[in-house]
Design an enzyme around this catalytic site. Structure first.
Site, PDB file in Angstrom:
ATOM      1  N   CYS A   1       0.842  -1.169  -0.074  1.00 54.61           N
ATOM      2  CA  CYS A   1      -0.076  -0.122  -0.137  1.00 54.61           C
ATOM      3  C   CYS A   1       0.734   1.356   0.045  1.00 54.61           C
ATOM      4  O   CYS A   1       1.790   1.342   0.757  1.00 54.61           O
ATOM      5  CB  CYS A   1      -0.949   0.204   1.064  1.00 54.61           C
ATOM      6  SG  CYS A   1      -1.963  -1.347   1.228  1.00 54.61           S
TER       7      CYS A   1
ATOM      8  N   ARG B   1       4.032  -0.475  -4.780  1.00 53.55           N
ATOM      9  CA  ARG B   1       3.600  -1.099  -3.379  1.00 53.55           C
ATOM     10  C   ARG B   1       2.445  -1.820  -3.446  1.00 53.55           C
ATOM     11  O   ARG B   1       1.784  -2.385  -2.400  1.00 53.55           O
ATOM     12  CB  ARG B   1       3.707   0.100  -2.476  1.00 53.55           C
ATOM     13  CG  ARG B   1       4.773   0.781  -2.196  1.00 53.55           C
ATOM     14  CD  ARG B   1       4.619   2.076  -1.407  1.00 53.55           C
ATOM     15  NE  ARG B   1       4.642   1.804  -0.020  1.00 53.55           N
ATOM     16  CZ  ARG B   1       5.731   1.679   0.895  1.00 53.55           C
ATOM     17  NH1 ARG B   1       7.034   1.796   0.436  1.00 53.55           N
ATOM     18  NH2 ARG B   1       5.567   1.172   2.010  1.00 53.55           N
TER      19      ARG B   1
ATOM     20  N   TRP C   1      -2.748  -2.837  -1.687  1.00 54.95           N
ATOM     21  CA  TRP C   1      -2.281  -4.326  -1.758  1.00 54.95           C
ATOM     22  C   TRP C   1      -3.259  -4.885  -0.711  1.00 54.95           C
ATOM     23  O   TRP C   1      -2.916  -4.606   0.584  1.00 54.95           O
ATOM     24  CB  TRP C   1      -0.950  -4.574  -1.412  1.00 54.95           C
ATOM     25  CG  TRP C   1      -0.327  -5.822  -1.686  1.00 54.95           C
ATOM     26  CD1 TRP C   1      -0.174  -6.540  -2.983  1.00 54.95           C
ATOM     27  CD2 TRP C   1      -0.450  -6.879  -0.679  1.00 54.95           C
ATOM     28  NE1 TRP C   1       0.253  -7.826  -2.722  1.00 54.95           N
ATOM     29  CE2 TRP C   1       0.082  -8.181  -1.308  1.00 54.95           C
ATOM     30  CE3 TRP C   1      -0.548  -6.870   0.750  1.00 54.95           C
ATOM     31  CZ2 TRP C   1       0.254  -9.263  -0.468  1.00 54.95           C
ATOM     32  CZ3 TRP C   1      -0.436  -8.036   1.451  1.00 54.95           C
ATOM     33  CH2 TRP C   1      -0.046  -9.137   0.579  1.00 54.95           C
TER      34      TRP C   1
ATOM     35  N   ASN D   1      -1.717   2.061   5.743  1.00 52.88           N
ATOM     36  CA  ASN D   1      -0.950   0.893   5.212  1.00 52.88           C
ATOM     37  C   ASN D   1      -0.518  -0.020   6.398  1.00 52.88           C
ATOM     38  O   ASN D   1      -0.115   0.963   7.393  1.00 52.88           O
ATOM     39  CB  ASN D   1       0.332   1.534   4.488  1.00 52.88           C
ATOM     40  CG  ASN D   1       1.631   0.727   4.381  1.00 52.88           C
ATOM     41  OD1 ASN D   1       1.246  -0.651   4.169  1.00 52.88           O
ATOM     42  ND2 ASN D   1       2.725   1.093   4.106  1.00 52.88           N
ATOM     43  N   GLY D   2      -0.653  -1.141   6.571  1.00 53.09           N
ATOM     44  CA  GLY D   2      -0.502  -1.949   7.689  1.00 53.09           C
ATOM     45  C   GLY D   2      -1.628  -2.899   7.993  1.00 53.09           C
ATOM     46  O   GLY D   2      -2.535  -3.134   7.284  1.00 53.09           O
TER      47      GLY D   2
ATOM     48  N   GLU E   1      16.897 -18.238  -7.235  1.00 47.09           N
ATOM     49  CA  GLU E   1      16.595 -16.829  -7.785  1.00 47.09           C
ATOM     50  C   GLU E   1      16.052 -17.203  -9.120  1.00 47.09           C
ATOM     51  O   GLU E   1      15.067 -16.187  -9.491  1.00 47.09           O
ATOM     52  CB  GLU E   1      17.854 -15.912  -7.696  1.00 47.09           C
ATOM     53  CG  GLU E   1      17.666 -14.689  -8.177  1.00 47.09           C
ATOM     54  CD  GLU E   1      16.532 -13.742  -7.700  1.00 47.09           C
ATOM     55  OE1 GLU E   1      16.188 -14.175  -6.547  1.00 47.09           O
ATOM     56  OE2 GLU E   1      16.120 -12.844  -8.076  1.00 47.09           O
TER      57      GLU E   1
ATOM     58  N   LYS F   1      12.148 -15.761 -10.116  1.00 43.76           N
ATOM     59  CA  LYS F   1      11.724 -14.960 -11.015  1.00 43.76           C
ATOM     60  C   LYS F   1      10.824 -15.351 -12.145  1.00 43.76           C
ATOM     61  O   LYS F   1       9.792 -14.816 -12.256  1.00 43.76           O
ATOM     62  CB  LYS F   1      13.069 -14.618 -12.140  1.00 43.76           C
ATOM     63  CG  LYS F   1      13.919 -13.578 -11.314  1.00 43.76           C
ATOM     64  CD  LYS F   1      13.685 -12.204 -11.104  1.00 43.76           C
ATOM     65  CE  LYS F   1      13.098 -12.031  -9.743  1.00 43.76           C
ATOM     66  NZ  LYS F   1      13.838 -11.922  -8.549  1.00 43.76           N
TER      67      LYS F   1
ATOM     68  N   GLU G   1       7.203 -15.598 -10.181  1.00 44.76           N
ATOM     69  CA  GLU G   1       6.442 -14.437  -9.648  1.00 44.76           C
ATOM     70  C   GLU G   1       6.058 -13.761 -10.983  1.00 44.76           C
ATOM     71  O   GLU G   1       5.008 -13.090 -10.820  1.00 44.76           O
ATOM     72  CB  GLU G   1       7.130 -13.557  -8.962  1.00 44.76           C
ATOM     73  CG  GLU G   1       8.529 -12.923  -9.189  1.00 44.76           C
ATOM     74  CD  GLU G   1       9.405 -12.364  -8.162  1.00 44.76           C
ATOM     75  OE1 GLU G   1       8.764 -11.742  -7.259  1.00 44.76           O
ATOM     76  OE2 GLU G   1      10.321 -12.198  -8.449  1.00 44.76           O
TER      77      GLU G   1
ATOM     78  N   HIS H   1      17.847 -37.774  -4.838  1.00 44.59           N
ATOM     79  CA  HIS H   1      17.169 -37.853  -3.477  1.00 44.59           C
ATOM     80  C   HIS H   1      15.622 -37.742  -3.644  1.00 44.59           C
ATOM     81  O   HIS H   1      14.986 -37.502  -2.712  1.00 44.59           O
ATOM     82  CB  HIS H   1      17.765 -37.098  -2.657  1.00 44.59           C
ATOM     83  CG  HIS H   1      19.431 -37.421  -2.424  1.00 44.59           C
ATOM     84  ND1 HIS H   1      19.798 -38.693  -1.852  1.00 44.59           N
ATOM     85  CD2 HIS H   1      20.214 -36.709  -2.649  1.00 44.59           C
ATOM     86  CE1 HIS H   1      21.050 -38.624  -1.908  1.00 44.59           C
ATOM     87  NE2 HIS H   1      21.369 -37.524  -2.484  1.00 44.59           N
TER      88      HIS H   1
ATOM     89  N   LYS I   1       5.791  -4.473  -4.057  1.00 41.83           N
ATOM     90  CA  LYS I   1       7.206  -4.225  -4.094  1.00 41.83           C
ATOM     91  C   LYS I   1       7.751  -4.349  -2.579  1.00 41.83           C
ATOM     92  O   LYS I   1       8.724  -4.837  -2.404  1.00 41.83           O
ATOM     93  CB  LYS I   1       7.621  -3.028  -4.882  1.00 41.83           C
ATOM     94  CG  LYS I   1       8.988  -2.748  -5.018  1.00 41.83           C
ATOM     95  CD  LYS I   1       9.574  -3.764  -6.047  1.00 41.83           C
ATOM     96  CE  LYS I   1      10.812  -3.547  -6.249  1.00 41.83           C
ATOM     97  NZ  LYS I   1      11.843  -4.631  -6.791  1.00 41.83           N
TER      98      LYS I   1
HETATM   99  C1  F6R Z   1      11.325 -10.948  -5.692  1.00 44.13           C
HETATM  100  C2  F6R Z   1      11.304  -9.904  -4.861  1.00 44.13           C
HETATM  101  C3  F6R Z   1      10.764 -10.285  -3.282  1.00 44.13           C
HETATM  102  C4  F6R Z   1      11.881  -9.357  -2.206  1.00 44.13           C
HETATM  103  C5  F6R Z   1      11.534  -9.469  -1.136  1.00 44.13           C
HETATM  104  C6  F6R Z   1      12.183  -8.681   0.044  1.00 44.13           C
HETATM  105  O1  F6R Z   1      11.589 -10.503  -6.903  1.00 44.13           O
HETATM  106  O2  F6R Z   1      11.397  -8.801  -4.966  1.00 44.13           O
HETATM  107  O3  F6R Z   1      11.142 -11.535  -3.063  1.00 44.13           O
HETATM  108  O4  F6R Z   1      13.233  -9.714  -2.328  1.00 44.13           O
HETATM  109  O5  F6R Z   1       9.998  -9.130  -0.734  1.00 44.13           O
HETATM  110  O6  F6R Z   1      12.281  -7.822  -0.087  1.00 44.13           O
HETATM  111  P1  F6R Z   1      13.204  -6.413   0.306  1.00 44.13           P
HETATM  112  O7  F6R Z   1      14.497  -6.941  -0.506  1.00 44.13           O
HETATM  113  O8  F6R Z   1      12.599  -5.090  -0.124  1.00 44.13           O
HETATM  114  O9  F6R Z   1      13.402  -6.564   1.709  1.00 44.13           O
END
Ligand code: F6R
Length: 614
Positions: A2, A27, A75, A101-102, A487, A491, A494, A510, A609
């Site tokens: 948010c 956000r 969000w 937000n929260g 990683e 990617k 998501e 395994h 984000k």
């Molecule tokens: C994946 C992604 C999330 C963040 C995670 C931590 O692409 O962006 O997995 O890495 O939410 O966020 P930060 O780094 O902002 O603490």
């Protein structure tokens, strides 16, 4: 999670609010809304399901006048995404409008009490409960707005950043925070409020970061006043934000994610600027220099992070153990905070976060500090909560990351971890001069090698078309390439919504090898390093079961490249720097598959984000 914007000043509030929401859309983007207060006390509230652009369309023919307003991009936590649950929420009397937000954890009890008193609720959100509570206290006690806000906030349990307007005071804007960020900008008689500094930086460079338990009272023509929940005045230093913050455009790229993938060579150069000196063959980080003794005397490092930052942490562990001989553990911040971990005052906790606002990482930092550990932050967002909550730290300096899927922040985090490891290894004498110099020389040329990797974009784009059929992917790597596999899988999941799993390649036999058949794409990260022979055997095992192998190999590879169905080449580098190169083809693969599948790459469903709730 948010985004909040607020404005009180001499100009029109609406354009400031809408522009601010656009910058905070990363956000959350399931619904958006705005409340505008006219100088006569008229309150107009407009809300719409969807993105900020949908709100803009909806308000096109509406009355958007007013010098005071608050706005929100959501969000969803409580209540499905729809216009009814969108913010701002207005109290039953129509007097107060609020954005939040929260999470208000005890909202159900408060709601029940208010319903008994005759309050009716229009939404299923926790936010509406809080604004009704403020309204109830203000009318019950005939209380001033700040006093009503303080009383209400003393009753709630949870996390909040809120902005509030009261139509009886059309020249006042109120805000409060606990565990969710809020920044206030000031210019002449104008006040700007936002969840991060970017929407404010276009108007002023003078800002104040609200702290937990504080309420900001902005009255037109007066100075900013900040009090705590007991009404004691709080003093704040006015900070100057760097000039390079502010609007980030797509610069001709179709998506922020692609732009940010392409920015990596420049970002990593910026990240190393003033720190890596290839001529003198030195690397110096000011935080390491300033806290040298504390870092060198640590018995153990504990890295805490979430998501992609946690993957960077796994690479950090290998760097600290390999180069510095410092025992290092890596924990998900969300687990660490609740598992009563053993934390000693001789430990150094390293918190990694792009946004600097992740609620679980912040809680892990608080826990570590309360047990006497020294906390080092690695963060991107300048002035965010994590860099302010840690004892010291290093910014990764890769610029604003807008695409929800993290790309350049990951390589920036790995670069900072490598620089810290090298700096400490030199101080600890766990690296000889020759290796140290060679590693610095190599680190300095990584941006050029990243540029080489980006040249395979066209090939990866064509390849991606073949794999849109897949419902599952497996990613395999060993050693430094194992976190890269995790990683790469993250990617893909998501942004394309294809299920993907990352595994240490030798773990396949395994159990997971049972999944392999001719349908299953298997991405294998196999650069030419000490583990090459081992991973070659793993490739054979996959091929023997008819898996479709996409291999990331070092240029000139003539063994795995012959066995694999498809190869993507990266330049040769040192083993510990391989992740900085091998991650890029995986970012591009995920990006192009998602584009081929018609997905909203920059705003994937259900994600945001900055995860400022638990
Ligand atoms: C994946 C992604 C999330 C963040 C995670 C931590 O692409 O962006 O997995 O890495 O939410 O966020 P930060 O780094 O902002 O603490």
């Amino acid at each position: 999670m948010c985004g909040i914007v607020g404005y009180l000043g001499s100009g029109d509030a609406y354009p400031v609010l809408i522009e601010g929401l656009k910058q905070l859309e990363y956000r959350g983007y399931d619904s958006a809304g705005v409340a505008l207060v006219g100088s006569d006390g008229r309150l107009n509230v407009y809300k719409e399901k969807g993105k900020v652009a949908d709100l803009e369309n909806y308000t096109a023919d509406k009355d958007k006048s007013g010098h005071l307003g608050i706005a929100h991009t959501r969000w969803a936590t409580h209540g499905e995404p729809c216009a009814k649950n969108a913010h701002p929420h207005v109290s039953s009397s129509g007097r107060f409008a609020m954005v939040h937000n929260g999470i208000i954890e005890n909202y159900a009890v408060i709601r029940e009490n208010l319903e008994k008193k005759g309050y009716e609720f229009k939404s299923s959100t926790d936010t509406e409960v809080l604004v009704q509570l403020i309204d109830y206290i203000a009318s019950r006690d005939n209380a001033d707005t700040v006093i009503a806000l303080q009383s209400a906030l003393r009753e709630v349990v949870g996390a909040y950043a809120i902005a509030l307007v009261d139509k009886e005071h059309p020249d006042c804007l109120y805000a409060a925070r606990k565990s969710s960020p809020l920044v206030i900008g000031m210019k002449d008689t104008d006040f700007y409020l936002a969840s991060d500094v970017n929407p404010i930086a276009a108007y002023t460079d003078k800002v104040v970061y609200l702290e937990d338990g504080e309420i900001a009272y902005m009255h037109y023509g007066d100075k900013l006043r900040i009090v705590n929940l007991s009404n004691a005045e709080c003093c704040h230093e006015v900070m100057t934000v760097p000039k390079n913050l502010g609007k980030a455009g797509k610069d001709g790229f179709g998506h922020y994610m692609l732009k940010e993938i392409y920015e990596q060579p420049d970002c990593i150069r910026d990240c190393m600027r003033g720190r890596v000196n290839p001529e003198a063959r030195t690397v110096t980080l000011s935080a390491v220099h300033d806290h040298r003794d504390r870092l060198l005397s640590a018995d153990r490092f504990i890295i805490v992070a979430c998501g992609t930052s946690w993957h960077a942490g796994l690479i950090g562990k290998q760097l600290f153990e390999d180069l510095c001989q410092i025992p290092t553990e890596v924990a998900y911040a969300s687990e660490f905070r609740y598992c009563n971990p053993v934390i000693r005052s001789t430990d150094v906790v390293i918190a990694i976060s792009q946004s600097g606002e992740t609620a679980d990482t912040l809680a892990a930092i608080e826990l570590a500090r309360s047990r006497g550990a020294f906390v080092y932050g690695i963060c991107n967002a300048v002035g965010a909560s994590i860099p302010r909550a840690t004892d010291t730290g290093s910014y990764i300096h890769v610029g604003p990351e807008i695409g929800v899927a993290s790309t350049k922040a990951f390589t920036g985090q790995v670069t900072v971890l490598a620089m810290i490891a090298l700096d400490l290894a030199k101080e600890k004498h766990t690296i000889d001069d020759e290796r140290y110099a060679a590693m610095i020389e190599e680190l300095a040329v990584i941006p050029d090698k990243m540029k080489e990797v980006l040249k395979s974009d066209g090939k990866i784009a064509s390849l991606s078309k073949i794999f849109t059929y897949a419902r599952n992917f497996i990613y395999l790597g060993r050693g430094y390439s194992y976190p890269v596999a995790l990683e790469g899988a993250l990617k893909l999941k998501e942004i394309s919504y294809i299920h993907a799993e990352g595994y240490p390649a030798a773990e396949m036999k395994h159990g997971p090898i049972a999944l392999i058949d001719e349908e299953m794409p298997v991405v294998i990260i196999a650069p030419k390093n000490a583990l090459y022979g081992k991973i070659l055997s793993n490739v054979q095992e996959i091929k023997a079961r008819k898996g479709r192998v996409i291999a990331i190999v070092t240029e000139g590879d003539d063994v795995i490249s012959r066995i694999a169905d498809t190869c993507m080449e990266i330049p040769r580098t040192m083993e510990c720097f391989d992740p900085l190169l091998s991650t890029i083809p995986l970012q591009l693969l995920a990006y192009h598959i998602a584009v081929c599948k018609g997905k909203d790459v920059d705003r994937p469903r259900n994600l945001a984000k900055s995860v400022t709730v638990e």
